[in-house]
Motif scaffolding. Sequence first.
Motif, short mmCIF file in Angstrom:
data_model
loop_
_atom_site.label_atom_id
_atom_site.label_comp_id
_atom_site.label_asym_id
_atom_site.label_seq_id
_atom_site.Cartn_x
_atom_site.Cartn_y
_atom_site.Cartn_z
N ARG A 1 50.81 -12.97 21.47
CA ARG A 1 50.00 -12.70 20.28
C ARG A 1 50.82 -12.07 19.16
O ARG A 1 50.49 -12.22 17.99
CB ARG A 1 48.81 -11.79 20.63
CG ARG A 1 47.71 -12.47 21.43
CD ARG A 1 46.45 -11.64 21.41
NE ARG A 1 46.65 -10.32 22.01
CZ ARG A 1 46.50 -10.05 23.30
NH1 ARG A 1 46.12 -11.02 24.13
NH2 ARG A 1 46.69 -8.84 23.76
N HIS A 2 51.88 -11.37 19.53
CA HIS A 2 52.71 -10.72 18.53
C HIS A 2 53.90 -11.58 18.11
O HIS A 2 54.86 -11.09 17.51
CB HIS A 2 53.20 -9.36 19.05
CG HIS A 2 52.15 -8.29 18.98
ND1 HIS A 2 51.10 -8.23 19.87
CD2 HIS A 2 51.98 -7.27 18.10
CE1 HIS A 2 50.33 -7.19 19.55
NE2 HIS A 2 50.83 -6.61 18.49
N LEU B 1 50.50 -12.04 27.52
CA LEU B 1 49.66 -12.57 26.45
C LEU B 1 49.78 -11.72 25.18
O LEU B 1 49.75 -12.24 24.07
CB LEU B 1 48.20 -12.63 26.91
CG LEU B 1 47.90 -13.67 28.00
CD1 LEU B 1 46.45 -13.56 28.46
CD2 LEU B 1 48.19 -15.09 27.50
#
Length: 375
Positions: free
Chosen positions: A118-119, A114
């Motif tokens: 997100r990056h 995750l």
Amino acid sequence: MIDREPGAWLWLKDHLARLRQATVPGRVPSAAEPAVVVRTAVVTDSAAALPAEWVRGFSRDRRLAVVPMPVMVGDEIYGEGEDDITETIAVALAAATPVKTSRPSPGQFEQAYLAAARHGYEAVVSIHISGDLSGTADSARIASARVGIPVEVLDTRTVGMAQGLAVQSAVVAAADGRTAAEVRRFAEERLSKTKVYFYVPSLEQLRRGGRIGAAASLLGTMLAIKPILAVDGGKIVPLEKIRSAAKAIARLEELVVADAAARPPKEARLAIHHFGNQPEAELLASRLAVALPDSPPAQISSLPAVLAAHAGLGVLAVIVSESTVCGAAVLSQAQGTAEAPAPHAGQSGHPVQSGLSGQPIQPGQSVQADPGKAR
């Protein structure tokens, strides 16, 4: 602990710095800079034995994440990479205090996947210790089903820097804009060219951890055998039983030299692990340097705690691999071409060996893959 970094790793750091410059938010690449495709992140576990500085360099932008494997010393639980546990384990082993290991939880991998999403990463290649030695890859597979980002889970069928070299190859391919399928193939190609040989003074700790049969341990103890072992097909297998430590280490050297000498000229790459016996590792490295003058100096590092807990004090492990990471067949399967990524000059400006192709890197060459092929 000593981590010796071959020239290719220095190039990787330089390449990473260039990638970071090109991906600073709001920054427009100049005409001389190819656009960087950020697509695939790499996740592994601490059994990969990656040098700490190397991990820090590639984990800053979440391109690489190393999930710690738990080590239990008595009633205390430590996380590899989170705690300085090398001395604790050495003392525990010397005192016959129970030392055990466990696989990371699926939740730990889920968090890593995750975080990559997100990056801005679009896929993950998750590369892990042999499934015959740990359930880590199973935890990764469970986690992969819980997240929206695609995850490729690769059981390396090996351990230590043999696993770590595959991770490094995958990270370079990912930084070069390769797809997840291509990144996995780079890792698999490196694994196919990598062997692990090791010597342990006693089989007892391996027996306690269930890594070998009780009968084999008893035989070694009764006859004072100093075994030379290997990792083959994901399992620990015996190679030779020798009567003294000195002869066993000498024979280990012979096996490594024979393997390395059989590789293509100047292609052999070596890594050495130790635990509690660094001088022996350094002496072995110096002898190998004399026997294999065309190969770069071996990287020397302490065995990760999760592996030292099973191998015990005094282990010497040697990983033999090749600088060539991806052959024509792999690339042709992945993208219909045999063209390897173009290499780049290191910080010194002198040619170094590419982590991808093993070919000399000339100043001014770009490492960026053709964006059309990267996708």
